[in-house]
Design an enzyme around this catalytic site. Structure first.
Site, PDB file in Angstrom:
ATOM      1  N   ASP A  82       3.957  -3.754  -5.803  1.00  0.00           N
ATOM      2  CA  ASP A  82       4.537  -5.034  -5.380  1.00  0.00           C
ATOM      3  C   ASP A  82       6.056  -4.967  -5.374  1.00  0.00           C
ATOM      4  O   ASP A  82       6.720  -5.454  -4.442  1.00  0.00           O
ATOM      5  CB  ASP A  82       4.088  -6.159  -6.321  1.00  0.00           C
ATOM      6  CG  ASP A  82       2.681  -6.661  -6.032  1.00  0.00           C
ATOM      7  OD1 ASP A  82       2.107  -6.275  -4.989  1.00  0.00           O
ATOM      8  OD2 ASP A  82       2.159  -7.439  -6.852  1.00  0.00           O
ATOM      9  N   GLU A  98       0.835  -1.207   0.000  1.00  0.00           N
ATOM     10  CA  GLU A  98       0.000   0.000   0.000  1.00  0.00           C
ATOM     11  C   GLU A  98       0.871   1.259   0.000  1.00  0.00           C
ATOM     12  O   GLU A  98       0.546   2.251  -0.657  1.00  0.00           O
ATOM     13  CB  GLU A  98      -0.929  -0.002   1.216  1.00  0.00           C
ATOM     14  CG  GLU A  98      -1.927  -1.148   1.239  1.00  0.00           C
ATOM     15  CD  GLU A  98      -2.837  -1.157   0.019  1.00  0.00           C
ATOM     16  OE1 GLU A  98      -3.167  -0.064  -0.490  1.00  0.00           O
ATOM     17  OE2 GLU A  98      -3.199  -2.248  -0.457  1.00  0.00           O
TER      18      GLU A  98
END
Length: 415
Positions: free
Chosen positions: A360, A279
């Site tokens: 990611d 996040e």
């Protein structure tokens, strides 16, 4: 029927046909791979869980198809069927036609009709499909309370905004769309500022993260990433659903990090840190601002088109309207817009998936690629997310990369 009417009808029907065909492809593909767990996940996900995910995907497809058909029928009924003109005339019997009050009532009525159209599908999804697969935890009483709060917010915030917008249309002349765009932009920024502390707590309870060890670990991650927040909170997501998630919200000093309680129950500390690092990857790459930087000029262009259409009498008559005021132009435009924007769905989905890959990769650098991969596998399993989506369907509708591709990239970062 003029050329614009034919263009809209073709776009609507072709888009509907494409949606239904893609849904059919998705169900067929998922069912064809139902009885074999992909090799990459065989050690972590049992065949029973894989089959459950396939059945969950298949069970949601008829609802999505029904919603698409209902939305198309709604647009046709309000345009070629004369529904919008009928609503306009009904309010004109009570309020001066073309006035701010009349326009606000017209647009609010369309909002209520749209909500009523969606309600059966929402009820079946929550109390049918979600309950059947063990995800729903919301009670009818809580659902009614949520609906009442949403309606109160819509009335308290939405009605004044509609009134201001219609006032601007009447005041600003041919350039009203530019002022409308400024209003839209300002409201979006304001909502991002006030959502965490004023609106979200109306629906959920947010408590400070109590796990001291996890809190220390998260704060160390925040320090490494240069992220400042107003606090770490746990949200009672389990009141409504068994699905888990984490996110950060707000702007400036209002930024806060939120964990669903269901997420903390499912993941260990390494995995929670890795999910949060993902996040924070969105924050690091400024994905929110990049999206706003694209959506802002795109919305300006759309409003400019609307400004031009609103000055064309043929735009109204093509879509079943005798009245030609600002509220009617807005209503027609947003009824037809989905039909013309549907072809851009693959591009928007690709853009979103690119952002997920970037987040990611950032998480792999700041935390652990293997921990994030492990967390994702657990979330795929517990949320009954299919591991074998149809590739074409995924390109159109999936904002996140397919599981196998995403895990494969993460493990390549680890290697």
């Amino acid at each position: 029927m003029n050329a614009f009417a034919v263009l809209f009808l073709c776009a609507l029907l072709l888009g509907l046909a494409a949606r239904l065909a893609l849904l059919r492809r998705q169900v067929r593909h998922v069912r064809a791979h139902r009885d074999a767990v992909p090799t990459a996940f065989a050690a972590a996900i049992a065949l029973a869980s894989h089959r459950r995910a396939a059945d969950y995907t298949a069970a949601r497809a008829p609802l999505a198809a029904g919603e698409a058909i209902a939305a198309a029928a709604f647009a046709l009924a309000l345009t070629f069927g004369g529904g919008l003109q009928a609503v306009h005339a009904a309010w004109a019997a009570l309020l001066p036609a073309g006035s701010v009050a009349h326009g606000t009532a017209l647009l609010a009525t369309l909002g209520v009709l749209g909500w009523a159209l969606e309600l059966p599908f929402v009820l079946v999804r929550i109390f049918g499909v979600e309950k059947k697969f063990g995800f729903n935890r919301i009670t009818p009483r809580l659902f009614i309370a949520d609906t009442a709060r949403e309606a109160a917010l819509a009335a308290a915030i939405g009605l004044p905004l509609l009134a201001v917008l219609l006032w601007l249309i009447g005041l600003a002349g041919a350039w009203w769309w530019l002022w409308a765009w400024a209003l839209w932009l300002g409201v979006n920024v304001l909502v991002m500022l006030i959502w965490p502390t004023f609106i979200a707590p109306l629906f959920n309870t947010f408590t400070p993260l109590a796990d001291a060890a996890l809190k220390a670990r998260v704060e160390a991650l925040l320090a490494r990433c240069g992220f400042r927040s107003s606090g770490l909170f746990v949200m009672d997501g389990s009141r409504r659903s068994a699905h888990g998630n984490a996110y950060f919200t707000g702007l400036g000093a209002a930024k806060r990090i939120v964990f669903f309680d269901t997420l903390l129950d499912k993941l260990d500390a390494d995995e929670v840190e890795a999910v949060l690092a993902h996040e924070l990857g969105h924050f690091h790459h400024r994905h929110l601002f990049r999206r706003l930087a694209v959506l802002a000029p795109a919305s300006l262009a759309l409003l400019a088109v609307l400004g031009w259409l609103a000055a064309q009498p043929g735009f109204f008559t093509a879509l079943g309207m005798q009245a030609q005021d600002g509220a009617s132009a807005l209503a027609l435009f947003f009824l037809i817009l989905p039909a013309f924007t549907f072809p851009f769905a693959p591009l928007l989905s690709h853009w979103s998936r690119t952002h997920e890959f970037q987040a990611d990769a950032y998480a792999a650098r700041q935390s652990s690629a293997t921990a994030l991969a492990s967390a994702l596998v657990k979330l795929y399993r517990d949320n009954a997310a299919t591991l074998t989506p149809d590739p074409l369907y995924s390109r159109f509708f999936d904002s996140h990369p397919p599981a196998a591709e995403r895990i494969g990239r993460l493990l390549s970062h680890h290697a």
